[in-house]
Design an enzyme around this catalytic site. Structure first.
Site, PDB file in Angstrom:
ATOM      1  N   TYR A  66       0.815  -1.209   0.000  1.00  0.00           N
ATOM      2  CA  TYR A  66       0.000   0.000   0.000  1.00  0.00           C
ATOM      3  C   TYR A  66       0.851   1.261   0.000  1.00  0.00           C
ATOM      4  CZ  TYR A  66      -4.569  -2.036  -0.127  1.00  0.00           C
ATOM      5  OH  TYR A  66      -5.688  -2.685  -0.574  1.00  0.00           O
ATOM      6  N   GLN A 100     -14.965   2.573  -8.749  1.00  0.00           N
ATOM      7  CA  GLN A 100     -14.324   1.479  -8.016  1.00  0.00           C
ATOM      8  C   GLN A 100     -12.915   1.879  -7.623  1.00  0.00           C
ATOM      9  OE1 GLN A 100     -15.142  -2.413 -10.281  1.00  0.00           O
ATOM     10  NE2 GLN A 100     -15.477  -0.799 -11.755  1.00  0.00           N
ATOM     11  N   VAL A 102      -9.760   3.912  -5.919  1.00  0.00           N
ATOM     12  CA  VAL A 102      -9.488   4.345  -4.551  1.00  0.00           C
ATOM     13  C   VAL A 102      -8.512   5.521  -4.550  1.00  0.00           C
ATOM     14  CG1 VAL A 102      -9.951   2.065  -3.552  1.00  0.00           C
ATOM     15  CG2 VAL A 102      -7.630   2.600  -4.328  1.00  0.00           C
ATOM     16  N   ASP A 103      -8.315   6.137  -5.742  1.00  0.00           N
ATOM     17  CA  ASP A 103      -7.250   7.138  -5.875  1.00  0.00           C
ATOM     18  C   ASP A 103      -7.682   8.588  -5.654  1.00  0.00           C
ATOM     19  OD1 ASP A 103      -8.516   7.864  -8.346  1.00  0.00           O
ATOM     20  OD2 ASP A 103      -7.328   6.359  -9.424  1.00  0.00           O
ATOM     21  N   HIS A 118     -15.213   1.411  -3.247  1.00  0.00           N
ATOM     22  CA  HIS A 118     -14.134   0.652  -2.605  1.00  0.00           C
ATOM     23  C   HIS A 118     -13.294   1.471  -1.639  1.00  0.00           C
ATOM     24  CE1 HIS A 118     -14.277  -2.418  -6.170  1.00  0.00           C
ATOM     25  NE2 HIS A 118     -15.310  -2.503  -5.359  1.00  0.00           N
ATOM     26  N   CYS A 149      -5.616   4.276  20.263  1.00  0.00           N
ATOM     27  CA  CYS A 149      -5.656   3.031  21.047  1.00  0.00           C
ATOM     28  C   CYS A 149      -4.445   2.119  20.814  1.00  0.00           C
ATOM     29  CB  CYS A 149      -6.953   2.271  20.771  1.00  0.00           C
ATOM     30  SG  CYS A 149      -6.960   1.426  19.184  1.00  0.00           S
ATOM     31  N   THR A 187     -13.458  -0.396 -16.901  1.00  0.00           N
ATOM     32  CA  THR A 187     -13.634  -1.453 -15.908  1.00  0.00           C
ATOM     33  C   THR A 187     -13.813  -2.793 -16.610  1.00  0.00           C
ATOM     34  OG1 THR A 187     -14.929  -2.266 -14.037  1.00  0.00           O
ATOM     35  CG2 THR A 187     -16.113  -0.956 -15.652  1.00  0.00           C
ATOM     36  N   ASN A 212     -13.552   1.568 -23.456  1.00  0.00           N
ATOM     37  CA  ASN A 212     -12.497   0.683 -22.949  1.00  0.00           C
ATOM     38  C   ASN A 212     -11.518   0.420 -24.094  1.00  0.00           C
ATOM     39  OD1 ASN A 212     -11.014  -1.583 -21.726  1.00  0.00           O
ATOM     40  ND2 ASN A 212     -12.762  -1.775 -20.325  1.00  0.00           N
ATOM     41  N   ALA A 230      -9.484   6.157 -22.260  1.00  0.00           N
ATOM     42  CA  ALA A 230     -10.419   7.097 -21.631  1.00  0.00           C
ATOM     43  C   ALA A 230      -9.927   8.537 -21.764  1.00  0.00           C
ATOM     44  CB  ALA A 230     -10.590   6.737 -20.159  1.00  0.00           C
TER      45      ALA A 230
HETATM   46  P1  NAD Z   1     -10.698  -3.247 -13.593  1.00  0.00           P
HETATM   47  O1  NAD Z   1     -11.267  -4.543 -13.246  1.00  0.00           O
HETATM   48  O2  NAD Z   1     -11.540  -2.062 -13.473  1.00  0.00           O
HETATM   49  O3  NAD Z   1      -9.947  -3.422 -15.097  1.00  0.00           O
HETATM   50  C1  NAD Z   1      -9.265  -2.399 -15.798  1.00  0.00           C
HETATM   51  C2  NAD Z   1     -10.003  -2.150 -17.113  1.00  0.00           C
HETATM   52  O4  NAD Z   1      -9.545  -0.941 -17.692  1.00  0.00           O
HETATM   53  C3  NAD Z   1      -9.771  -3.252 -18.165  1.00  0.00           C
HETATM   54  O5  NAD Z   1     -11.007  -3.620 -18.730  1.00  0.00           O
HETATM   55  C4  NAD Z   1      -8.880  -2.539 -19.223  1.00  0.00           C
HETATM   56  O6  NAD Z   1      -9.130  -3.014 -20.533  1.00  0.00           O
HETATM   57  C5  NAD Z   1      -9.302  -1.112 -19.078  1.00  0.00           C
HETATM   58  N1  NAD Z   1      -8.314  -0.097 -19.444  1.00  0.00           N
HETATM   59  C6  NAD Z   1      -6.977  -0.099 -19.221  1.00  0.00           C
HETATM   60  N2  NAD Z   1      -6.425   1.048 -19.633  1.00  0.00           N
HETATM   61  C7  NAD Z   1      -7.444   1.813 -20.121  1.00  0.00           C
HETATM   62  C8  NAD Z   1      -7.518   3.130 -20.671  1.00  0.00           C
HETATM   63  N3  NAD Z   1      -6.417   3.913 -20.824  1.00  0.00           N
HETATM   64  N4  NAD Z   1      -8.721   3.603 -21.067  1.00  0.00           N
HETATM   65  C9  NAD Z   1      -9.837   2.839 -20.935  1.00  0.00           C
HETATM   66  N5  NAD Z   1      -9.825   1.601 -20.422  1.00  0.00           N
HETATM   67  C10 NAD Z   1      -8.643   1.091 -20.018  1.00  0.00           C
HETATM   68  O7  NAD Z   1      -9.557  -2.843 -12.720  1.00  0.00           O
HETATM   69  P2  NAD Z   1      -8.521  -3.794 -12.038  1.00  0.00           P
HETATM   70  O8  NAD Z   1      -7.224  -3.205 -12.410  1.00  0.00           O
HETATM   71  O9  NAD Z   1      -8.803  -5.195 -12.375  1.00  0.00           O
HETATM   72  O10 NAD Z   1      -8.854  -3.551 -10.481  1.00  0.00           O
HETATM   73  C11 NAD Z   1      -9.939  -4.101  -9.776  1.00  0.00           C
HETATM   74  C12 NAD Z   1     -10.147  -3.266  -8.494  1.00  0.00           C
HETATM   75  O11 NAD Z   1      -8.887  -2.891  -7.927  1.00  0.00           O
HETATM   76  C13 NAD Z   1     -10.799  -1.928  -8.741  1.00  0.00           C
HETATM   77  O12 NAD Z   1     -12.168  -2.059  -8.747  1.00  0.00           O
HETATM   78  C14 NAD Z   1     -10.223  -1.046  -7.614  1.00  0.00           C
HETATM   79  O13 NAD Z   1     -10.910  -1.196  -6.405  1.00  0.00           O
HETATM   80  C15 NAD Z   1      -8.840  -1.547  -7.444  1.00  0.00           C
HETATM   81  N6  NAD Z   1      -7.853  -0.706  -8.174  1.00  0.00           N
HETATM   82  C16 NAD Z   1      -7.960   0.670  -8.102  1.00  0.00           C
HETATM   83  C17 NAD Z   1      -7.053   1.472  -8.795  1.00  0.00           C
HETATM   84  C18 NAD Z   1      -7.198   2.984  -8.712  1.00  0.00           C
HETATM   85  O14 NAD Z   1      -7.774   3.489  -7.762  1.00  0.00           O
HETATM   86  N7  NAD Z   1      -6.707   3.729  -9.722  1.00  0.00           N
HETATM   87  C19 NAD Z   1      -6.032   0.881  -9.561  1.00  0.00           C
HETATM   88  C20 NAD Z   1      -5.954  -0.545  -9.605  1.00  0.00           C
HETATM   89  C21 NAD Z   1      -6.877  -1.302  -8.903  1.00  0.00           C
HETATM   90 ZN    ZN Z   2      -7.760   2.799  17.496  1.00  0.00          ZN
END
Ligand code: NAD
Ligand code: ZN
Length: 247
Positions: A66, A100, A102-103, A118, A149, A187, A212, A230
């Protein structure tokens, strides 16, 4: 009509548009998605680190991971994709972003209505008491301790196997039940309930606009699929929408 033009038309005539975002929207801000290759951490699977069991077994290891992610997030800036969503909200079209991620980059970009499914990596909470705090940098001491604590502090995020905070979940469902269109961005649709939310909109006759770089588990129910990054697609989309609504 190109998929982008079709998407712009749907958005321009929508009455209640919401967005669902995943790690893909922040990829162009330099924050790795879980499915990418993360160098140092590539030999660990997030599914093995982001769990209550992993934290109980080895809080230091989980905190090291983390701290590394926090360093990336605190350095990151919103990209044109985040900014375009904030602009759609200011135009009165987008009602809320359900994320989803967390940034915290949607808020930094200026989005006002953001539902964090999340949690946030910018906050910590105590495992024993109700202590919570906002961070402005990653903790120096690993693992950090509660000033109240003395128990362990943990990131204020939802780990695999943990429930989504109830207020966030209720708000997300409520929004999707009212929506006549949903933008689904970056996503994979593999994590619940994210996968269910577009289905709610669709089953009530609403439109699902997906952006995507590749097809996802949401694509089969998408009304329109716009392939691309995006950060490139969203600004173009907002420009087209602006022409259509005359703003
Ligand atoms: P995810 O399941 O949301 O998958 C990432 C998706 O983004 C894929 O479908 C991929 O094809 C697509 N993608 C990649 N680059 C892209 C772009 N430039 N434009 C558009 N689409 C694009 O995410 P994950 O990485 O499998 O993570 C699952 C969970 O982990 C999340 O729901 C979250 O809680 C956490 N997570 C958060 C962050 C963050 O906060 N930035 C980063 C990584 C993971
Ligand atoms: Zn505490």
């Amino acid at each position: 009509m190109s998929p982008l033009e079709e998407a712009a038309r749907i958005i321009a005539r929508s009455r209640f548009l919401v967005a669902l975002t995943g790690a893909g929207i922040s990829a162009d801000s330099g924050i790795p998605t879980f499915r990418g290759r993360d160098g140092l951490w590539s030999r660990y699977r997030p599914e093995d680190l982001a769990t209550p069991e992993a934290f109980a077994r080895n809080p230091r290891l989980v905190w090291e991971w983390y701290r590394w992610r926090m360093e990336i997030v605190f350095r990151a800036r919103p990209n044109p994709g985040h900014l375009a969503l904030a602009e759609l909200e200011r135009m009165g079209l987008l009602k809320c972003v359900i994320t989803q991620n967390v940034d915290g980059l949607h808020q930094l970009a200026g989005s006002r209505c953001v539902v964090e499914l999340h949690g946030s990596i910018r906050r910590v909470r105590c495992v024993s008491c109700s202590y919570r705090a906002e961070l402005s940098e990653p903790p120096r001491e690993i693992p950090p301790r509660c000033p109240r604590c003395g128990s362990l502090l943990r990131p204020d995020v939802v780990w695999f196997g943990e429930p989504i905070p109830r207020d966030a979940l209720e708000k997300a469902f409520d929004l999707c039940e009212r929506a006549d269109a949903i933008l689904v961005i970056g996503t994979s649709g593999k994590v619940m309930p994210a996968a269910m939310l577009p289905q709610i909109v669709r089953s009530r006759g609403g439109a699902v606009v997906e952006i995507n770089i590749e097809e996802s588990d949401i694509t089969p129910i998408a009304t329109v699929f716009v392939r691309g990054r995006a950060s490139e697609v969203l600004p173009k989309l907002v420009e087209l929408v602006r022409e259509l609504v005359g703003q």
